[in-house]
Motif scaffolding. Sequence first.
Motif, PDB file in Angstrom:
ATOM      1  N   HIS A 113       0.830  -1.205   0.000  1.00 44.27           N
ATOM      2  CA  HIS A 113       0.000   0.000   0.000  1.00 44.27           C
ATOM      3  C   HIS A 113       0.867   1.260   0.000  1.00 44.27           C
ATOM      4  CE1 HIS A 113      -4.348  -0.417   0.161  1.00 44.27           C
ATOM      5  NE2 HIS A 113      -4.232  -1.506   0.893  1.00 44.27           N
ATOM      6  N   TYR A 114       1.817   1.307   0.897  1.00 38.98           N
ATOM      7  CA  TYR A 114       2.643   2.520   1.034  1.00 38.98           C
ATOM      8  C   TYR A 114       3.445   2.793  -0.238  1.00 38.98           C
ATOM      9  CZ  TYR A 114       6.423   5.578   2.521  1.00 38.98           C
ATOM     10  OH  TYR A 114       7.334   6.607   2.600  1.00 38.98           O
ATOM     11  N   LEU A 115       4.101   1.769  -0.758  1.00 42.36           N
ATOM     12  CA  LEU A 115       4.913   1.964  -1.958  1.00 42.36           C
ATOM     13  C   LEU A 115       4.043   2.314  -3.163  1.00 42.36           C
ATOM     14  CD1 LEU A 115       7.436  -0.970  -1.457  1.00 42.36           C
ATOM     15  CD2 LEU A 115       7.972   1.478  -1.392  1.00 42.36           C
ATOM     16  N   SER A 116       2.877   1.693  -3.268  1.00 39.35           N
ATOM     17  CA  SER A 116       1.981   2.001  -4.383  1.00 39.35           C
ATOM     18  C   SER A 116       1.467   3.431  -4.302  1.00 39.35           C
ATOM     19  CB  SER A 116       0.796   1.029  -4.395  1.00 39.35           C
ATOM     20  OG  SER A 116       1.226  -0.305  -4.505  1.00 39.35           O
ATOM     21  N   TYR A 170      -5.480   1.312  -4.224  1.00 36.98           N
ATOM     22  CA  TYR A 170      -4.065   1.656  -4.228  1.00 36.98           C
ATOM     23  C   TYR A 170      -3.835   2.860  -5.134  1.00 36.98           C
ATOM     24  CZ  TYR A 170      -3.684  -3.096  -2.375  1.00 36.98           C
ATOM     25  OH  TYR A 170      -3.846  -4.225  -1.615  1.00 36.98           O
ATOM     26  N   THR A 171      -2.844   3.641  -4.793  1.00 40.47           N
ATOM     27  CA  THR A 171      -2.419   4.794  -5.595  1.00 40.47           C
ATOM     28  C   THR A 171      -3.580   5.756  -5.847  1.00 40.47           C
ATOM     29  OG1 THR A 171      -1.151   3.088  -6.781  1.00 40.47           O
ATOM     30  CG2 THR A 171      -0.761   5.349  -7.411  1.00 40.47           C
ATOM     31  N   GLY A 172      -4.607   5.668  -5.044  1.00 43.96           N
ATOM     32  CA  GLY A 172      -5.722   6.589  -5.156  1.00 43.96           C
ATOM     33  C   GLY A 172      -6.765   6.229  -6.190  1.00 43.96           C
ATOM     34  N   TYR A 173      -6.523   5.185  -7.015  1.00 45.37           N
ATOM     35  CA  TYR A 173      -7.497   4.849  -8.067  1.00 45.37           C
ATOM     36  C   TYR A 173      -7.512   3.381  -8.445  1.00 45.37           C
ATOM     37  CZ  TYR A 173      -3.666   4.499 -11.449  1.00 45.37           C
ATOM     38  OH  TYR A 173      -2.536   4.114 -12.125  1.00 45.37           O
ATOM     39  N   GLU A 174      -6.501   2.610  -8.044  1.00 46.12           N
ATOM     40  CA  GLU A 174      -6.428   1.206  -8.429  1.00 46.12           C
ATOM     41  C   GLU A 174      -7.333   0.368  -7.525  1.00 46.12           C
ATOM     42  OE1 GLU A 174      -5.253  -0.049 -10.981  1.00 46.12           O
ATOM     43  OE2 GLU A 174      -3.422   0.942 -11.670  1.00 46.12           O
TER      44      GLU A 174
END
Length: 521
Positions: free
Chosen positions: A87-90, A255-259
């Motif tokens: 989560h953090y890295l994405s 993830y990444t706000g949209y995935e």
Amino acid sequence: MIRRLRKVYLARFAGVMLLMPAAAGAQEGVALLEQNCGGCHMADETGALSRIEGQRKTPEGWLMTIVRMRLFHGMEITPDEQSRLVHYLSDTQGLAPAETEGYRYILEREPAVVEEVGAPLGEMCARCHSAARVALQRRTQDEWDLHIDFHVGQYPTLEYQALGRDRDWLKLAREEVVPLLAERYPLETDAWTAWAAAQKPEATGSWVFTTRLPEQGEAYGSLEVSGETQPYAVSGTLVTAAGEELPVSGKLNVYTGYEWRANLDIGGTAYRQILAISEDGGSLAGRQFLHAEDSLGGAFSAVRAGASPAIAGVVPSTLAAGSDASVQIVGTGLSGVDLTGALEASGGTANAYGAAIAVSPAAGSDGGVSVASAGAAKEDALTVYSHVDSLRVEPAFGLARVGGAGGSASKVPARFEAVGYWKGPDGETGTQDDIRIGVVPATWSVAPFNEEADQLKDVDHAGKMDRTLGIFMPAVAGPNPERPFSTNNAGNLKVLATLGEVTGEGQLIVTVQRWVDPPIR
């Protein structure tokens, strides 16, 4: 080891996307990174860890990296920490929506995409994995160069394999491929800078959708996403074209706000969704497929309920002329529906999924139908047909894999659709100006693709085609004493779809198991 690799990849991939805790916050993420990665990756004066700081990837890409660190470098990390780290890295080093465009088929696990990859990436990269796997990451030039070292160290025979031994592979990789990759897929881009600073869309709330199930065909429904932290809870209802209502429940991570990555139970069957939320937060698009078999699925399109008027789609999307029917316009904010084109109708009854309208397409009607309501419009959302001039099998080239027999690799079926066409202005079938009708019902069968397939009796041994659904189930894996040399149940088949006097033809290769199946192939 190969079988263990496959099992770990699939188990961890499923686990990290299901029933895992909320995304790591910034401070927690930095601590997780230091705790789990700092033992091998050195920090610079800013605290950024070597190698990691020079890369950006999709959630699946970061998961693959962490799993590789565990398998080959002894990294010890709990499933909980792994999920939070992905989560953090994405979120902090992912890809912007624009950077995944054109390559989402590999994330969505489309089973029948044939890539066309030019030189030098076709020979240097795509001979072992998809070109999309390369395109779905961003690196500095130094990192792309180190990536070459990784390949030579991890796969020391690659310079002697096909398309490698006939050229100075390492020299080409260093002098041609690395500069190309650094230019085409750089770490720093305007798209990522803008997305990192942008307000991210909300996943929570109500959605109405259209999709296609492997056996029931076209369907529509609604989803309600709720919760303060991830994974969010998902509930709702799916309605088949035949009117059967199926309950929906499950969990969602973003993830990444949209995935959008969700695992759902739909009427007792496990499904997986790999979708993207639009940048304005008003729509969803991607693919939904059986959790147990990603080759069986369909496109998924949704709009946010309660937002500005919008239309996600129409079910059914093709309609035979000369009979009464009810058409569901799937959307939000629809106050009344107007159908124009080969079918003229107005009115409709509002419901939880948009509006339903009774129609009576006249016998002999042929053509597209546009839908409009409350300022929302969708051209050619529905096609009425009284005849079909030709059929095309989609995909034109499919792949199935034998499996089972007590092994760890299950059978991989293939699914086909019959798409009807009318002759275009040139009056000929099978030409560029043919007019697409859409998916139509057909009777399915298989035949030997060539003389060799006929001699080897591939039709008898490779598997069975469902005559109604267009789903081919391959045969069991392993030696078959009834075949020459006791070979396995591979085959080369014609796929035939028939509607009346019209037949379409595709090709199906039935091949051996895929032993290593990472999240990005």
